[in-house]
Write a protein that holds these residues in place. Structure first.
Motif, PDB file in Angstrom:
ATOM      1  N   ASP A  32      15.238 -50.754  48.022  1.00 10.27           N
ATOM      2  CA  ASP A  32      16.269 -49.713  47.895  1.00 10.27           C
ATOM      3  C   ASP A  32      17.687 -50.286  47.987  1.00 10.27           C
ATOM      4  O   ASP A  32      18.661 -49.550  47.959  1.00 10.27           O
ATOM      5  N   TRP A  33      17.813 -51.608  48.109  1.00  5.52           N
ATOM      6  CA  TRP A  33      19.103 -52.311  48.139  1.00  5.52           C
ATOM      7  C   TRP A  33      20.000 -51.866  49.292  1.00  5.52           C
ATOM      8  O   TRP A  33      21.206 -51.874  49.178  1.00  5.52           O
ATOM      9  N   GLN A  34      19.391 -51.506  50.422  1.00  6.28           N
ATOM     10  CA  GLN A  34      20.189 -51.088  51.573  1.00  6.28           C
ATOM     11  C   GLN A  34      20.026 -52.023  52.771  1.00  6.28           C
ATOM     12  O   GLN A  34      20.666 -51.818  53.793  1.00  6.28           O
ATOM     13  N   TYR A  35      19.203 -53.057  52.633  1.00  3.91           N
ATOM     14  CA  TYR A  35      18.976 -53.954  53.768  1.00  3.91           C
ATOM     15  C   TYR A  35      18.594 -55.345  53.278  1.00  3.91           C
ATOM     16  O   TYR A  35      17.819 -55.484  52.332  1.00  3.91           O
ATOM     17  N   ALA A  36      19.153 -56.344  53.955  1.00  2.00           N
ATOM     18  CA  ALA A  36      18.761 -57.738  53.730  1.00  2.00           C
ATOM     19  C   ALA A  36      18.819 -58.472  55.059  1.00  2.00           C
ATOM     20  O   ALA A  36      19.644 -58.155  55.923  1.00  2.00           O
ATOM     21  N   LYS A  37      17.936 -59.440  55.208  1.00  2.00           N
ATOM     22  CA  LYS A  37      17.929 -60.296  56.403  1.00  2.00           C
ATOM     23  C   LYS A  37      17.842 -61.737  55.936  1.00  2.00           C
ATOM     24  O   LYS A  37      17.018 -62.082  55.086  1.00  2.00           O
ATOM     25  N   ASP A  63      27.623 -64.861  52.575  1.00  2.00           N
ATOM     26  CA  ASP A  63      28.527 -64.706  51.435  1.00  2.00           C
ATOM     27  C   ASP A  63      28.188 -63.585  50.464  1.00  2.00           C
ATOM     28  O   ASP A  63      28.976 -62.681  50.291  1.00  2.00           O
ATOM     29  N   PRO A  64      27.065 -63.590  49.783  1.00  2.00           N
ATOM     30  CA  PRO A  64      26.971 -62.652  48.664  1.00  2.00           C
ATOM     31  C   PRO A  64      26.345 -61.295  48.967  1.00  2.00           C
ATOM     32  O   PRO A  64      26.275 -60.443  48.089  1.00  2.00           O
ATOM     33  N   PHE A  65      25.887 -61.056  50.179  1.00  2.00           N
ATOM     34  CA  PHE A  65      24.944 -59.953  50.378  1.00  2.00           C
ATOM     35  C   PHE A  65      25.515 -58.551  50.266  1.00  2.00           C
ATOM     36  O   PHE A  65      24.911 -57.693  49.623  1.00  2.00           O
ATOM     37  N   PHE A 101      22.125 -57.316  56.989  1.00  2.00           N
ATOM     38  CA  PHE A 101      23.085 -56.554  56.196  1.00  2.00           C
ATOM     39  C   PHE A 101      22.484 -55.189  55.925  1.00  2.00           C
ATOM     40  O   PHE A 101      21.385 -55.106  55.372  1.00  2.00           O
ATOM     41  N   ARG A 102      23.212 -54.138  56.330  1.00  2.00           N
ATOM     42  CA  ARG A 102      22.712 -52.771  56.156  1.00  2.00           C
ATOM     43  C   ARG A 102      23.764 -51.901  55.485  1.00  2.00           C
ATOM     44  O   ARG A 102      24.934 -51.948  55.853  1.00  2.00           O
ATOM     45  N   GLU A 107      27.581 -44.570  54.957  1.00  2.00           N
ATOM     46  CA  GLU A 107      28.545 -45.478  54.323  1.00  2.00           C
ATOM     47  C   GLU A 107      28.580 -45.272  52.812  1.00  2.00           C
ATOM     48  O   GLU A 107      29.658 -45.246  52.207  1.00  2.00           O
ATOM     49  N   LEU A 108      27.404 -45.113  52.216  1.00  2.00           N
ATOM     50  CA  LEU A 108      27.341 -44.915  50.767  1.00  2.00           C
ATOM     51  C   LEU A 108      28.001 -43.602  50.354  1.00  2.00           C
ATOM     52  O   LEU A 108      28.742 -43.567  49.367  1.00  2.00           O
ATOM     53  N   GLN A 109      27.760 -42.539  51.108  1.00  2.00           N
ATOM     54  CA  GLN A 109      28.405 -41.256  50.809  1.00  2.00           C
ATOM     55  C   GLN A 109      29.920 -41.361  50.922  1.00  2.00           C
ATOM     56  O   GLN A 109      30.655 -40.805  50.098  1.00  2.00           O
ATOM     57  N   LYS A 110      30.389 -42.101  51.922  1.00  2.00           N
ATOM     58  CA  LYS A 110      31.835 -42.296  52.096  1.00  2.00           C
ATOM     59  C   LYS A 110      32.423 -43.061  50.905  1.00  2.00           C
ATOM     60  O   LYS A 110      33.495 -42.721  50.397  1.00  2.00           O
ATOM     61  N   ILE A 111      31.704 -44.080  50.447  1.00  2.00           N
ATOM     62  CA  ILE A 111      32.157 -44.864  49.289  1.00  2.00           C
ATOM     63  C   ILE A 111      32.239 -43.971  48.046  1.00  2.00           C
ATOM     64  O   ILE A 111      33.250 -43.959  47.343  1.00  2.00           O
TER      65      ILE A 111
END
Length: 154
Positions: A32-37, A63-65, A101-102, A107-111
């Motif tokens: 869902d592209w909302q989390y990375a470790k 850097d890129p996450f 990275f979350r 946050e998405l709604q604010k963006i």
């Protein structure tokens, strides 16, 4: 433009020379592209003179996450790129370290809301780097440039 799946991107990035050569590994990248470790292993070739993690590798692992997560999450109607980054070293890294990275729904709604009112926004995301015992090693702030793409008139 067809973007890669999260699984394929994780596999490719784990083979990417700047990550592979620094012992940076993406452990998880959610569909869902909302989390990375990400993990950075400590070896003799990526430590500094005083036997702690090389600061550049700590910086590189973050850097890129947020840019990648937002690029995929927002889709092709938006321009997304890293604008600025800052790191604060808290404690020497003497063990393997991790960063998460979350992107929250809030946050998405604010963006999305800000982008209905402004053409360009530059949110700042904070990332903590912890070692295997949970000790805070460094903090990173990533400023991401996000803009709605202009529709070209033909």
């Amino acid at each position: 433009m067809k973007l890669l799946t999260a699984r394929k991107l994780r596999l490719l990035m784990n083979l990417w020379p700047p990550f592979w050569g620094s012992s940076i590994k993406i452990l998880q990248l959610d569909d869902d592209w909302q989390y990375a470790k990400v993990r950075l292993r400590k070896y003799w070739f990526n430590r500094n003179y005083v036997n702690t993690h090389y600061g550049g590798a700590l910086f590189s692992m973050t850097d890129p996450f947020y840019m990648l997560l937002l690029l995929h999450k927002l889709g092709p109607d938006y321009v997304v790129w890293d604008k600025k980054a800052e790191i604060k070293f808290i404690k020497p890294g003497r063990k393997d370290v991790f960063a998460e990275f979350r992107l929250t729904e809030q946050e998405l709604q604010k963006i999305y809301q800000q982008l209905t009112e402004q053409d360009v926004i530059e949110p700042v995301f904070e990332v903590d780097i912890h070692d295997t015992t949970g000790e805070l090693i460094a903090k990173v702030w990533k400023t991401i440039h996000i803009a709605r793409k202009r529709v070209s008139k033909k």
